[in-house]
Scaffold this motif. Structure first.
Motif, PDB file in Angstrom:
ATOM      1  N   ASP A  28       0.812  -1.215   0.000  1.00 13.14           N
ATOM      2  CA  ASP A  28       0.000   0.000   0.000  1.00 13.14           C
ATOM      3  C   ASP A  28       0.844   1.263   0.000  1.00 13.14           C
ATOM      4  OD1 ASP A  28      -2.592  -1.411   0.420  1.00 13.14           O
ATOM      5  OD2 ASP A  28      -1.584  -2.009   2.272  1.00 13.14           O
ATOM      6  N   ALA A  29       2.143   1.121   0.313  1.00 14.48           N
ATOM      7  CA  ALA A  29       3.015   2.287   0.389  1.00 14.48           C
ATOM      8  C   ALA A  29       4.466   1.868   0.242  1.00 14.48           C
ATOM      9  CB  ALA A  29       2.826   3.014   1.725  1.00 14.48           C
ATOM     10  N   VAL A  30       5.280   2.832  -0.212  1.00  8.27           N
ATOM     11  CA  VAL A  30       6.730   2.681  -0.233  1.00  8.27           C
ATOM     12  C   VAL A  30       7.306   3.869   0.529  1.00  8.27           C
ATOM     13  CG1 VAL A  30       6.933   3.818  -2.509  1.00  8.27           C
ATOM     14  CG2 VAL A  30       8.803   2.383  -1.658  1.00  8.27           C
ATOM     15  N   VAL A  31       8.272   3.602   1.413  1.00  8.56           N
ATOM     16  CA  VAL A  31       8.910   4.657   2.211  1.00  8.56           C
ATOM     17  C   VAL A  31      10.423   4.534   2.042  1.00  8.56           C
ATOM     18  CG1 VAL A  31       9.215   5.657   4.500  1.00  8.56           C
ATOM     19  CG2 VAL A  31       7.026   4.599   3.900  1.00  8.56           C
ATOM     20  N   LEU A  32      11.056   5.651   1.668  1.00  6.11           N
ATOM     21  CA  LEU A  32      12.500   5.676   1.460  1.00  6.11           C
ATOM     22  C   LEU A  32      13.214   6.407   2.585  1.00  6.11           C
ATOM     23  CD1 LEU A  32      12.662   6.753  -2.308  1.00  6.11           C
ATOM     24  CD2 LEU A  32      12.440   4.445  -1.378  1.00  6.11           C
ATOM     25  N   MET A  62       3.846   2.416  -7.709  1.00  8.93           N
ATOM     26  CA  MET A  62       3.054   2.710  -6.513  1.00  8.93           C
ATOM     27  C   MET A  62       2.303   4.027  -6.698  1.00  8.93           C
ATOM     28  SD  MET A  62       3.640   0.171  -4.349  1.00  8.93           S
ATOM     29  CE  MET A  62       3.545   0.620  -2.641  1.00  8.93           C
ATOM     30  N   ASN A  63       2.988   5.033  -7.210  1.00 12.58           N
ATOM     31  CA  ASN A  63       2.368   6.332  -7.436  1.00 12.58           C
ATOM     32  C   ASN A  63       1.233   6.224  -8.453  1.00 12.58           C
ATOM     33  OD1 ASN A  63       2.489   9.394  -7.179  1.00 12.58           O
ATOM     34  ND2 ASN A  63       2.747   9.107  -9.384  1.00 12.58           N
ATOM     35  N   ASP A  64       1.482   5.559  -9.569  1.00  7.74           N
ATOM     36  CA  ASP A  64       0.468   5.416 -10.622  1.00  7.74           C
ATOM     37  C   ASP A  64      -0.759   4.663 -10.132  1.00  7.74           C
ATOM     38  OD1 ASP A  64       2.179   6.781 -12.291  1.00  7.74           O
ATOM     39  OD2 ASP A  64       2.802   5.005 -13.439  1.00  7.74           O
ATOM     40  N   ALA A  65      -0.568   3.785  -9.145  1.00  8.92           N
ATOM     41  CA  ALA A  65      -1.685   3.016  -8.579  1.00  8.92           C
ATOM     42  C   ALA A  65      -2.403   3.789  -7.477  1.00  8.92           C
ATOM     43  CB  ALA A  65      -1.179   1.680  -8.045  1.00  8.92           C
ATOM     44  N   GLY A  66      -1.992   5.040  -7.221  1.00 10.16           N
ATOM     45  CA  GLY A  66      -2.642   5.855  -6.195  1.00 10.16           C
ATOM     46  C   GLY A  66      -2.274   5.456  -4.780  1.00 10.16           C
ATOM     47  N   LYS A  67      -1.106   4.844  -4.621  1.00  7.12           N
ATOM     48  CA  LYS A  67      -0.659   4.418  -3.302  1.00  7.12           C
ATOM     49  C   LYS A  67       0.263   5.479  -2.686  1.00  7.12           C
ATOM     50  CE  LYS A  67      -1.174  -0.422  -4.547  1.00  7.12           C
ATOM     51  NZ  LYS A  67      -0.556  -1.751  -4.579  1.00  7.12           N
ATOM     52  N   HIS A  68       0.527   5.361  -1.405  1.00 11.38           N
ATOM     53  CA  HIS A  68       1.390   6.306  -0.702  1.00 11.38           C
ATOM     54  C   HIS A  68       2.846   6.134  -1.119  1.00 11.38           C
ATOM     55  CE1 HIS A  68      -1.620   7.787   2.151  1.00 11.38           C
ATOM     56  NE2 HIS A  68      -2.049   6.541   2.234  1.00 11.38           N
TER      57      HIS A  68
END
Length: 195
Positions: A75-79, A102-108
């Motif tokens: 649901d999200a990726v955090v760097l 992730m961004n294109d899928a509307g995820k965080h």
């Protein structure tokens, strides 16, 4: 909620540990995925889940390798930031592809310290606001840059540096799980200031 944290050699230990610790306290499922650089040849990543060393010599054992991560499962990726960790993340096309998917899928999509520059490189900051470590200020346009410690712009969440890691992690809880859980957790750990 399930979050992937890509981990590259030279990551900032305070940022990484704070993010993972606080999100796990909020019952968010976390998967730490190394780039798998150990033993790779010719630019091909291995499936070695060996320890990854941070910028201050602390070694972390990831849960997985990036090659085994399916963005559909998260649901999200955090760097996390850190030097040269964020540079290593930004030079890995798999990391950039993960961020874009992730961004294109509307995820965080979230990053701290120098890592927002990776989001810029992935092309996901366009039309949004963000913050970054002062040394990376040039990576954001005047229209994009906000001089706040933590910035939320839709599902894009950014923060400045190791000193803002707790605020950033608590804000992630607020965005991922909800404001009530964030406030309760902030009280449990006696976090001070605005969250």
């Amino acid at each position: 909620m399930k979050v992937v944290v890509p981990l590259a050699e030279g990551f900032e230990e305070i940022e990484f540990v704070t993010i993972v610790d606080i999100l796990r306290r909020a019952d968010v499922e976390m998967v730490v995925a190394s780039l798998g650089e150990k033993g790779g040849t010719g630019g091909v990543a291995s499936r070695d889940v060996g320890a990854v060393e941070g910028s201050h010599g602390i070694r972390i054992l990831p849960d997985s390798v990036l090659a085994d991560i399916d963005p559909e499962d998260f649901d999200a990726v955090v760097l996390p930031g850190g030097y040269p960790g964020f540079v290593n993340l930004g030079e890995d096309e798999r990391v950039l592809a993960l961020i874009r998917r992730m961004n294109d899928a509307g995820k965080h999509v979230a990053a701290i310290c120098g890592a927002p520059s990776v989001l810029v490189k992935a092309g996901v900051v366009e039309g949004r606001c963000a913050t970054i470590h002062p040394a990376g200020r040039k990576d954001l346009t005047n229209d994009q840059y906000v001089d706040d410690r933590v910035v939320v712009s839709g599902k894009l969440i950014t923060s400045k540096a190791a000193g803002t890691a707790m605020e950033f992690a608590l804000r992630l809880v607020g965005e991922f799980v909800g404001e009530e859980r964030m406030r309760r957790l902030a009280g449990e750990i006696m976090a001070e200031g605005e969250v």
